[in-house]
Write an enzyme that holds these catalytic residues in place. Structure first.
Site, mmCIF file in Angstrom:
data_model
loop_
_atom_site.group_PDB
_atom_site.id
_atom_site.type_symbol
_atom_site.label_atom_id
_atom_site.label_comp_id
_atom_site.label_asym_id
_atom_site.label_seq_id
_atom_site.Cartn_x
_atom_site.Cartn_y
_atom_site.Cartn_z
ATOM 1 N N GLY A 359 -1.996 66.582 14.677
ATOM 2 C CA GLY A 359 -2.553 65.435 13.912
ATOM 3 C C GLY A 359 -1.542 64.518 13.498
ATOM 4 N N GLY A 361 -0.169 61.546 10.242
ATOM 5 C CA GLY A 361 -0.524 61.130 8.829
ATOM 6 C C GLY A 361 0.362 60.044 8.632
ATOM 7 N N PHE A 363 3.579 59.572 7.652
ATOM 8 C CA PHE A 363 4.898 59.605 7.731
ATOM 9 C C PHE A 363 5.168 60.161 9.260
ATOM 10 C CE2 PHE A 363 6.447 60.001 3.255
ATOM 11 C CZ PHE A 363 6.767 58.700 3.184
ATOM 12 N N VAL A 366 2.384 65.800 13.839
ATOM 13 C CA VAL A 366 2.721 67.170 13.634
ATOM 14 C C VAL A 366 2.552 67.936 14.896
ATOM 15 C CG1 VAL A 366 2.319 69.413 12.399
ATOM 16 C CG2 VAL A 366 2.042 67.299 11.062
ATOM 17 N N LYS A 380 6.780 68.897 12.125
ATOM 18 C CA LYS A 380 6.638 67.908 11.453
ATOM 19 C C LYS A 380 7.623 66.671 11.797
ATOM 20 C CE LYS A 380 5.578 66.102 6.520
ATOM 21 N NZ LYS A 380 5.470 66.545 5.353
ATOM 22 N N ASP A 475 -0.065 66.858 -4.935
ATOM 23 C CA ASP A 475 -1.104 66.520 -4.044
ATOM 24 C C ASP A 475 -1.741 67.777 -3.390
ATOM 25 O OD1 ASP A 475 -2.158 64.564 -2.214
ATOM 26 O OD2 ASP A 475 -0.775 64.667 -0.586
#
Length: 685
Positions: A359, A361, A363, A366, A380, A475
């Site tokens: 996936g 995101g 930043f 991954v 990551k 979060d």
């Protein structure tokens, strides 16, 4: 005498000394391996290879693992009639290795001392273990309690009694001011021959300060008749304990040092090591341990040898290192042992191929990978050199110190050309992919959902209360809950997390960043965050798990725009009207226990109350989830913090808007989607 004769004579003496030394340490190990006292319960037995035994074995291994990292843990496994609850507590001054060794021994001993017994309590010098098929978590009763006393008497009883009361009261005050409910102390100038008296008190960490005070003070004020005038003694209890001696028996320096004017003693006191302790039950039923007999036989025979090797023993004795205070830069530099080479990660991920991409995101992406030893990892990869590096440092500093089965484990970091964090791979991906998909939702029966709720609660409780550092996640959401092979939840993504000092209870930020819809109103509107803002996010998660609905999207109600709107209009009304089961996820059918669902719904509603002080702490949440005997309060109407609240607010009125709301909207009116301001990965690792 010839040189060869001298050599043989010296060799003989050396072998003799080594033999005596071996005897000394063997006797010490024997004593340390024995429980101080044990009580087998009266709640029935189980059979070999039964479901209860399977649940008990799982519980014991979990307790040993979790308590060795946090010092204290509680766990519940199974359902009635095979429900087993347990807790494990390590003495506050012992290190992780000593704690784990003690609890592993206790787990084995419990099966031998109380074979096939559904309930057992075992006290050791370094740890305490309890399990039962009855719900006892959250109890403040100290029964059963056991008295252990030294057979030697003090030389100045009246002065000793005054100093002991002074020491234990002061140490207790120190303990109740600590999150761990543990403290040690010493008071100097008892007598010239025995100048110092040492003390220790400890409560289960879930006790409040007042409950701990009441429990421990009941152990020594007044001192039990059995212990009056004795050089040393201790009381072992179910929720609190205390101990005092004329010699230092704990590791490291005391947390409290006291001194009084010196008075001369009338006669020297006998060495405490030569006096074996006696034990009597203070309440409840138990069996007297054979430790006193072993001590009475072994210790006198090796006392003289002990004196010879006293200096060696003192030198070899392991002491807990003094706390080290580091800057953030020093913490980053101290992780060299978990550094990964870029080349290793390139090979592991096939040079970060698209086939291995899990996936992406805000930043970066991954990737899944395999280390040379076959271990699966998730990498990551941070693409943004500015904010990405700041997130890396934040997550590295925080997560590297955390070890809990409900947190994703950080394996390492790469600080070469590209900045990367390496985690354990969690195969079932994130909760949102299962929960909000009609087909995958069928893979989450009620038992699994209940386990997920409990696991998230325990992970959050560890962050807030049980870890050595207090962390606010900020979060918490369904996409940041990963599921392992057995569908156990693991909290991930600590890029927004905040570290609190020991006495800090809340913080304020001028830049609100997170996922709208999970944000507590005081955080979204005013930038104020605390443990209670995480509790709010947890409440949203609980309601999502129960309803199978996202915190955004269309609902039956025309006015409901997010989950909290849905709760305030529909779930709240149905719960208040006694029809709460109508909101349960339809894919569950009738395969659930109505009382459990209603209890979880009530807890979720408690967590999303508007006033932070009305929301329960995670300690209370964990107790409410694990014990049906703990009452659940009636919640007030939930907070309303929907996107609709911001639609008509002028952008120039920035005081009425979360600061983060302006990042994506520019100069437009703000009608925010739940994930627009999230900087976390949108896909699992």
């Amino acid at each position: 005498m010839s040189p060869s004769t001298n050599f043989r004579h010296s060799l003989f003496l050396l072998l003799l000394l080594l033999l005596l030394l071996l005897l000394l340490f063997s006797s010490t190990s024997l004593i340390a391996a024995q429980p101080l006292y044990d009580v087998c319960g009266t709640t029935g037995n189980f059979t070999a290879n039964s479901t209860y035994q399977t649940n008990l074995n799982r519980l014991l291994s979990t307790l040993s693992l979790n308590a060795s990292t946090s010092g204290f843990t509680t766990t519940t496994v199974g359902q009635v009639p095979n429900l087993v609850m347990g807790l494990a507590l390590c003495r506050g001054d012992v290190n992780t290795t000593e704690c784990r060794g003690c609890l592993d021994t206790a787990s084995q001993d419990s099966q031998q001392i109380c074979p096939f017994n559904r309930e057992a309590i075992l006290w050791y010098d370094f740890c305490f273990l309890r399990f039962s098929n009855q719900r006892f978590l959250g109890s403040t009763s100290n029964d059963p309690s056991i008295l252990l006393g030294n057979t030697a008497n003090v030389s100045s009883p009246q002065r000793f009694s005054r100093l002991l009361n002074f020491l234990l009261n002061s140490t207790l005050n120190n303990a109740t001011g600590s999150d761990t409910r543990f403290a040690t102390g010493e008071v100097s100038n008892y007598t010239a021959e025995n100048p110092t008296v040492y003390g220790l008190v400890q409560c289960l960490p879930y006790l409040s300060a007042s409950q701990c005070q009441q429990c421990v003070r009941g152990l020594f004020d007044p001192l039990p008749t059995f212990l009056e005038g004795r050089q040393g003694g201790r009381v072992l209890g179910a929720v609190c304990t205390m101990r005092y001696e004329l010699y230092s028996f704990f590791e490291g320096a005391p947390t409290l040092r006291l001194t009084v004017p010196l008075e001369n003693a009338t006669s020297p006191a006998a060495p405490p090591a030569a006096a074996p302790p006696l034990a009597v039950p203070a309440s409840g039923q138990g069996k007297k341990n054979v430790t006193g007999t072993v001590l009475a036989i072994v210790i006198p025979s090796v006392t003289a040898i002990s004196l010879i090797f006293l200096i060696c023993i003192c030198y070899w004795r392991r002491r807990k290192p003094a706390p080290q205070y580091e800057t953030e830069a020093e913490k980053i530099m101290s992780v060299e042992s978990i550094l990964f080479d870029l080349s290793t990660l390139q090979v592991a991920t096939a040079f970060f191929s698209e086939d291995n991409k899990l996936g992406e995101g805000g930043f970066g992406a991954v990737y899944k990978g395999f280390l040379p030893n076959g271990q699966e990892i998730a990498v990551k990869k941070l693409l943004n050199a500015g904010q990405g590096l700041a997130e890396l440092k934040n997550e590295l500093v925080l997560v590297a110190k955390l070890q809990h089965r409900n947190l994703v484990k950080l394996l390492g970091v790469c600080l070469e050309e590209e900045k990367m964090l390496i985690y354990e791979y969690v195969p079932n991906r994130s909760l949102d992919l299962h929960l909000f998909d009609p087909e995958r939702g069928k893979e989450l029966p009620w038992g699994t959902r209940y386990k997920i709720i409990n696991g998230i609660a325990q992970g959050l409780l560890y962050l807030h209360e049980e870890s050595q550092i207090k962390i606010i996640h900020r979060d918490l959401k369904a996409s940041n809950i990963l599921l392992d092979a057995e569908m156990n939840p693991k909290i991930s993504d600590f890029g927004l997390a905040k570290l609190f000092d020991g006495d800090q209870t809340q913080g304020t930020t001028n830049r609100v960043i997170g996922t709208f819809g999970y944000m507590a109103p005081e955080y979204a509107m005013h930038g104020k965050f605390s443990m209670k803002s995480d509790v709010f996010s947890f409440g949203v998660l609980v309601l999502e798990v129960l309803t199978g609905r996202k915190n955004s999207g269309s609902y039956d109600s025309e006015t409901a725009e997010d989950l909290l709107s849905f709760v305030s209009i529909e779930a709240w009304e149905k719960w208040s009207g006694g029809a709460a089961l109508e909101i349960v996820d339809p894919v569950l059918g009738d395969e659930y226990r109505g009382s459990d669902v209603l209890r979880c719904l009530q807890i979720g509603l408690l967590c999303v109350q508007e006033n932070p002080s009305d929301r329960p702490s995670m300690i209370t949440v964990d107790l409410m989830l694990s014990s049906e005997t703990v009452s659940v309060q009636t919640p007030s109407k939930p907070a309303f913090c929907g996107a609709k609240s911001f639609k008509d607010v002028p952008v120039s009125d920035s005081s009425a808007l979360p600061v983060g709301a302006l990042e994506k909207s520019g100069t437009r009116s703000v009608a925010m989607s739940p994930n627009e301001v999230s900087i976390s990965e949108l896909e699992p690792r």
